[in-house]
Design an enzyme around this catalytic site. Structure first.
Site, PDB file in Angstrom:
ATOM      1  N   HIS A   1       8.796   3.447   9.115  1.00  0.00           N
ATOM      2  CA  HIS A   1       8.534   2.609  10.283  1.00  0.00           C
ATOM      3  C   HIS A   1       7.188   3.031  10.884  1.00  0.00           C
ATOM      4  O   HIS A   1       6.930   4.233  11.039  1.00  0.00           O
ATOM      5  CB  HIS A   1       9.656   2.793  11.309  1.00  0.00           C
TER       6      HIS A   1
ATOM      7  N   SER B   1       0.828  -1.209   0.000  1.00  0.00           N
ATOM      8  CA  SER B   1       0.000   0.000   0.000  1.00  0.00           C
ATOM      9  C   SER B   1       0.867   1.266   0.000  1.00  0.00           C
ATOM     10  O   SER B   1       0.482   2.280  -0.569  1.00  0.00           O
ATOM     11  CB  SER B   1      -0.970  -0.008   1.185  1.00  0.00           C
TER      12      SER B   1
ATOM     13  N   GLU C   1       1.004   7.101   7.033  1.00  0.00           N
ATOM     14  CA  GLU C   1       2.171   6.664   6.241  1.00  0.00           C
ATOM     15  C   GLU C   1       1.969   7.053   4.780  1.00  0.00           C
ATOM     16  O   GLU C   1       2.904   7.470   4.092  1.00  0.00           O
ATOM     17  CB  GLU C   1       2.352   5.141   6.331  1.00  0.00           C
TER      18      GLU C   1
HETATM   19  C1  GAR Z   1       3.861  -0.580   6.814  1.00  0.00           C
HETATM   20  O1  GAR Z   1       3.031  -0.287   7.914  1.00  0.00           O
HETATM   21  C2  GAR Z   1       5.301  -0.262   7.148  1.00  0.00           C
HETATM   22  O2  GAR Z   1       5.458   0.869   7.966  1.00  0.00           O
HETATM   23  C3  GAR Z   1       5.698  -1.507   7.882  1.00  0.00           C
HETATM   24  O3  GAR Z   1       5.136  -2.553   7.123  1.00  0.00           O
HETATM   25  C4  GAR Z   1       3.908  -2.084   6.545  1.00  0.00           C
HETATM   26  C5  GAR Z   1       3.922  -2.392   5.066  1.00  0.00           C
HETATM   27  O4  GAR Z   1       2.678  -2.144   4.504  1.00  0.00           O
HETATM   28  N1  GAR Z   1       7.122  -1.621   7.977  1.00  0.00           N
HETATM   29  C6  GAR Z   1       7.735  -2.102   9.049  1.00  0.00           C
HETATM   30  O5  GAR Z   1       7.143  -2.544  10.014  1.00  0.00           O
HETATM   31  C7  GAR Z   1       9.259  -2.079   8.989  1.00  0.00           C
HETATM   32  N2  GAR Z   1       9.817  -2.104  10.306  1.00  0.00           N
HETATM   33  P1  GAR Z   1       2.502  -2.070   2.932  1.00  0.00           P
HETATM   34  O6  GAR Z   1       3.132  -3.337   2.348  1.00  0.00           O
HETATM   35  O7  GAR Z   1       1.017  -2.039   2.738  1.00  0.00           O
HETATM   36  O8  GAR Z   1       3.178  -0.821   2.430  1.00  0.00           O
END
Ligand code: GAR
Length: 202
Positions: A106, A13, A176
């Protein structure tokens, strides 16, 4: 053109938000790098014709190692590497090759709730258990220690009435999706630099 490579392991996402929100005349997502063959982020890249490379991926035939990947990314002249939900630790040698050109998002307010094992829902569970009233998202430079590099930007979100960790996760994810495109656009505009150990965002 400012070339970025986005490292992913999951739903994608954040990749989607960067693709949709950063003006196409400013950046080009020239590669998506994944350690998983079958995930939302890789499907998104395939759908939009972004080339995908696999690194350190189990049971994937054409997966490469980090030194080969570094050569590829240099050849395609990547300006910035963005870890957007990439859950593996990047080897030190790779970080040396791209000093101050790797950033990570993060899902909490660093320096709290970071470090080894703190990713995805583990982070939101810990935040929920701490009874914190706010959480947020942090973007930082990647160095050789988990979630330790200089913080570039943060945004907070009220979680005082959050029902459970999933509720926190969805509130944080929403911000984010604002913060990461904002920071990447600033990089593309050459408005982020390090001055005496501080990150300046103009
Ligand atoms: C996000 O919330 C990102 O901040 C987290 O993984 C998710 C990925 O979502 N990252 C971590 O936890 C790294 N320490 P996405 O695949 O939908 O972008």
């Amino acid at each position: 053109m400012f070339n970025i490579a986005v490292f992913v392991s999951g739903k994608g996402s954040n990749l989607k938000s960067v693709f949709e929100k950063v003006p196409k005349e400013k950046i080009r997502i020239c590669a998506v790098i994944s350690d998983k063959e079958d995930c939302g982020a890789v499907h998104f890249a395939d759908d939009y014709g972004i080339q995908v490379f696999f690194v350190d991926a189990k049971n994937v035939l054409n997966s490469c190692g980090y030194s080969e990947l570094a050569k590829i990314l240099k050849k395609i002249q990547v300006d910035l590497i963005v870890l957007a939900g990439f859950l593996k630790k990047i080897p030190d040698e790779f970080i040396d090759e791209f000093e101050n050109r790797i950033i990570n998002i993060h899902p909490a307010l660093l320096p709290k709730f970071g470090g080894k094992g703190m990713y995805g829902m583990n982070v939101h569970n810990a935040v929920f258990d701490s009874a914190a009233k706010i959480s947020g998202a942090s973007i930082h430079f990647v160095d050789k220690i988990y979630d330790n590099g200089l913080i570039i930007a943060q945004r907070t979100v009220d979680i005082s009435d959050a029902k459970d960790p999933d509720d926190i996760a969805s509130r944080v994810l929403k911000i984010e999706h604002e913060l990461l495109p904002f920071v990447i656009e600033k990089f593309a505009d050459n408005k982020i630099f390090i001055n005496q150990g501080n990150v300046v965002v103009e």
